[in-house]
Design an enzyme around this catalytic site. Structure first.
Site, PDB file in Angstrom:
ATOM      1  N   TRP A 134       0.833  -1.213   0.000  1.00  0.00           N
ATOM      2  CA  TRP A 134       0.000   0.000   0.000  1.00  0.00           C
ATOM      3  C   TRP A 134       0.861   1.254   0.000  1.00  0.00           C
ATOM      4  O   TRP A 134       0.528   2.245  -0.673  1.00  0.00           O
ATOM      5  CB  TRP A 134      -0.976  -0.017   1.168  1.00  0.00           C
ATOM      6  CG  TRP A 134      -1.983  -1.119   1.049  1.00  0.00           C
ATOM      7  CD1 TRP A 134      -2.184  -2.157   1.915  1.00  0.00           C
ATOM      8  CD2 TRP A 134      -2.931  -1.324  -0.028  1.00  0.00           C
ATOM      9  NE1 TRP A 134      -3.182  -2.979   1.459  1.00  0.00           N
ATOM     10  CE2 TRP A 134      -3.649  -2.494   0.268  1.00  0.00           C
ATOM     11  CE3 TRP A 134      -3.217  -0.633  -1.202  1.00  0.00           C
ATOM     12  CZ2 TRP A 134      -4.663  -2.994  -0.568  1.00  0.00           C
ATOM     13  CZ3 TRP A 134      -4.215  -1.125  -2.052  1.00  0.00           C
ATOM     14  CH2 TRP A 134      -4.920  -2.289  -1.722  1.00  0.00           C
TER      15      TRP A 134
ATOM     16  N   ASP B 278      -1.808   6.543   6.281  1.00  0.00           N
ATOM     17  CA  ASP B 278      -2.873   5.635   5.845  1.00  0.00           C
ATOM     18  C   ASP B 278      -3.217   4.759   7.052  1.00  0.00           C
ATOM     19  O   ASP B 278      -2.392   3.948   7.493  1.00  0.00           O
ATOM     20  CB  ASP B 278      -2.329   4.790   4.677  1.00  0.00           C
ATOM     21  CG  ASP B 278      -3.325   3.754   4.174  1.00  0.00           C
ATOM     22  OD1 ASP B 278      -4.386   3.576   4.796  1.00  0.00           O
ATOM     23  OD2 ASP B 278      -3.013   3.116   3.139  1.00  0.00           O
TER      24      ASP B 278
ATOM     25  N   LYS C   5     -12.537  -1.955   6.484  1.00  0.00           N
ATOM     26  CA  LYS C   5     -11.806  -2.829   7.411  1.00  0.00           C
ATOM     27  C   LYS C   5     -12.343  -2.691   8.836  1.00  0.00           C
ATOM     28  O   LYS C   5     -12.767  -3.666   9.413  1.00  0.00           O
ATOM     29  CB  LYS C   5     -10.317  -2.548   7.343  1.00  0.00           C
ATOM     30  CG  LYS C   5      -9.705  -3.256   6.133  1.00  0.00           C
ATOM     31  CD  LYS C   5      -8.904  -2.403   5.228  1.00  0.00           C
ATOM     32  CE  LYS C   5      -8.633  -3.120   3.914  1.00  0.00           C
ATOM     33  NZ  LYS C   5      -7.864  -2.308   3.000  1.00  0.00           N
TER      34      LYS C   5
HETATM   35  C1  LIG Z   1      -7.266  -1.878   1.932  1.00  0.00           C
HETATM   36  C2  LIG Z   1      -6.212  -0.863   2.015  1.00  0.00           C
HETATM   37  C3  LIG Z   1      -6.069   0.146   1.056  1.00  0.00           C
HETATM   38  C4  LIG Z   1      -6.886   0.202  -0.218  1.00  0.00           C
HETATM   39  O1  LIG Z   1      -8.152   0.578  -0.001  1.00  0.00           O
HETATM   40  P1  LIG Z   1      -9.224   0.667  -1.180  1.00  0.00           P
HETATM   41  O2  LIG Z   1     -10.388   1.231  -0.452  1.00  0.00           O
HETATM   42  O3  LIG Z   1      -9.439  -0.713  -1.707  1.00  0.00           O
HETATM   43  O4  LIG Z   1      -8.696   1.582  -2.215  1.00  0.00           O
HETATM   44  C5  LIG Z   1      -5.100   1.103   1.257  1.00  0.00           C
HETATM   45  N1  LIG Z   1      -4.306   1.065   2.333  1.00  0.00           N
HETATM   46  C6  LIG Z   1      -4.401   0.107   3.263  1.00  0.00           C
HETATM   47  C7  LIG Z   1      -3.494   0.122   4.435  1.00  0.00           C
HETATM   48  C8  LIG Z   1      -5.361  -0.886   3.141  1.00  0.00           C
HETATM   49  O5  LIG Z   1      -5.443  -1.844   4.070  1.00  0.00           O
END
Ligand SMILES: *Cc1c(COP(=O)(O)O)cnc(C)c1O
Length: 359
Positions: free
Chosen positions: A102, A171, A195
């Site tokens: 990511w 993030d 999540k």
């Molecule tokens: C799942 C995830 C993403 C991507 O998210 P999307 O909503 O599918 O674009 C980005 N960063 C992290 C840490 C993630 O776990």
């Protein structure tokens, strides 16, 4: 068929109480005479939902007044572009720490628009640790410093924040509201909801007010934080139903005692699993102990065949989605807020039994 323990990395388990409440309100929300899905986003009923959602984010994460709380679309991945477009208008430069897929994707996206300085990476050991940082590698004129707080795929997390003078951006897609985070340490935080916060389709962004308003030339309107901030996340039609479910999840978190209470529970859950991994002869955790994630726990047996057998038999026992990410192999148990402690205990019991049977 009954509900299973779902260890998916995302979209992932939601609290049963939330699903049941949504079910009850599915066809008629309050006195509206219609479902939330059918409502105008400009209606008083929906306005109350989005206002409550924002107030709950502020309360649960202790968000100061000089930060905007936004509900956007496009997932975490759209943030990979919005961040450089909105935060790097000054020097067009940012520092990134590469701790997994990511962070790598975020850096690659930013490179389309600005100069990206990769200050450290843990790629040399399949991202199984959080790299130590050497300040001399930092850019003195970086507009921001980017980290991925919890690495969903590899199962690492920061326990200490980088010491940088630049605006810190993180993030927090896979750890939002699973542990206490001091918002004041950051210029911007973002998380896709699927999540820890709700269904896919809405992304939470928390951004310091003074950082927005200046964008790179050519930034599309929809990718301008200021537009969304000035319009209360309703410049266009927001993902109304996803925001409604997110609000129910936030109410559930509050009922559980808030983020600090959930953190304590998450630490207990993770400890049960890591303690077993450390004592097992068959299963092994893949991450260095000091950087282990509370949310995503990857592990292996060392044999692809046994891994596959384990995933299959676990599924038959009602423990599903334990297959590791395609780039890592093995197994991964994602144990987000909504995963009850009982689910982790059941998983460890199953692992013990599997180990006995496959010695
Ligand atoms: C799942 C995830 C993403 C991507 O998210 P999307 O909503 O599918 O674009 C980005 N960063 C992290 C840490 C993630 O776990």
């Amino acid at each position: 068929m009954s509900r299973v323990y779902n260890f998916s990395a995302g979209p992932s388990m939601l609290p049963l109480e939330v699903l049941e409440k949504a079910q009850k309100e599915m066809t008629e929300y309050g006195t509206a005479g219609m479902s939330v899905m059918e409502m105008s986003h400009r209606s008083a009923d929906f306005k109350a939902i989005i206002d409550d959602a924002e107030a709950l984010v502020r309360e649960l994460m202790n968000v100061p007044d000089n930060y905007k709380v936004l509900f956007l679309q496009g997932g975490g991945s759209t943030q990979f572009a919005m961040i450089p477009m909105n935060l790097a208008a000054k020097n067009k430069k940012a520092d990134y720490v590469i701790t997994g897929q990511w962070a790598k994707k975020a850096a690659a996206e930013a490179e389309k628009f600005i100069t990206v300085n990769k200050v450290a990476s843990s790629a040399d050991k399949t991202f199984s640790y959080i790299p130590k940082l050497d300040k001399s590698k930092f850019s003195p004129d970086a507009d921001y410093f980017y980290i991925c707080y919890n690495n969903t795929i590899y199962g690492t997390r920061y326990t200490k924040l980088p010491e940088t003078d630049a605006v810190l951006v993180a993030d927090i897609s896979s750890c939002v509201m699973s542990e206490v985070i001091d918002v004041t340490k950051f210029g911007l935080l973002f998380a896709g909801a699927q999540k820890n916060l709700g269904p896919a389709g809405v992304t939470l962004v928390i951004v310091r007010e003074d950082l927005i308003g200046e964008t790179l030339d050519g930034t599309p309107t929809m990718l301008d934080y200021k537009i969304h901030a000035d319009n209360g996340s309703m410049y266009n039609t927001p993902p109304t139903y996803a925001i409604y479910i997110l609000k129910l999840v936030l109410e559930w978190i509050k009922e559980k005692g808030g983020v600090a209470a959930l953190q304590k529970l998450n630490e207990e859950k993770a400890k049960i699993l890591y303690d077993f991994l450390d004592s097992s002869e068959l299963f092994k955790g893949t991450v260095v102990p000091e950087d282990r994630s509370l949310m995503n726990v990857p592990f292996v047996t060392g044999s692809d065949e046994l891994d596959a057998k384990f995933v299959k038999e676990a599924k038959a026992a009602g423990l599903v989605n334990l297959k590791g990410h395609r780039t890592v192999g093995g197994m991964r148990a994602s144990i987000y807020n909504a995963m009850p402690k009982e689910g982790v205990i059941k998983l460890v019991e199953f692992m013990k039994k599997f180990e006995e049977e496959n010695k």
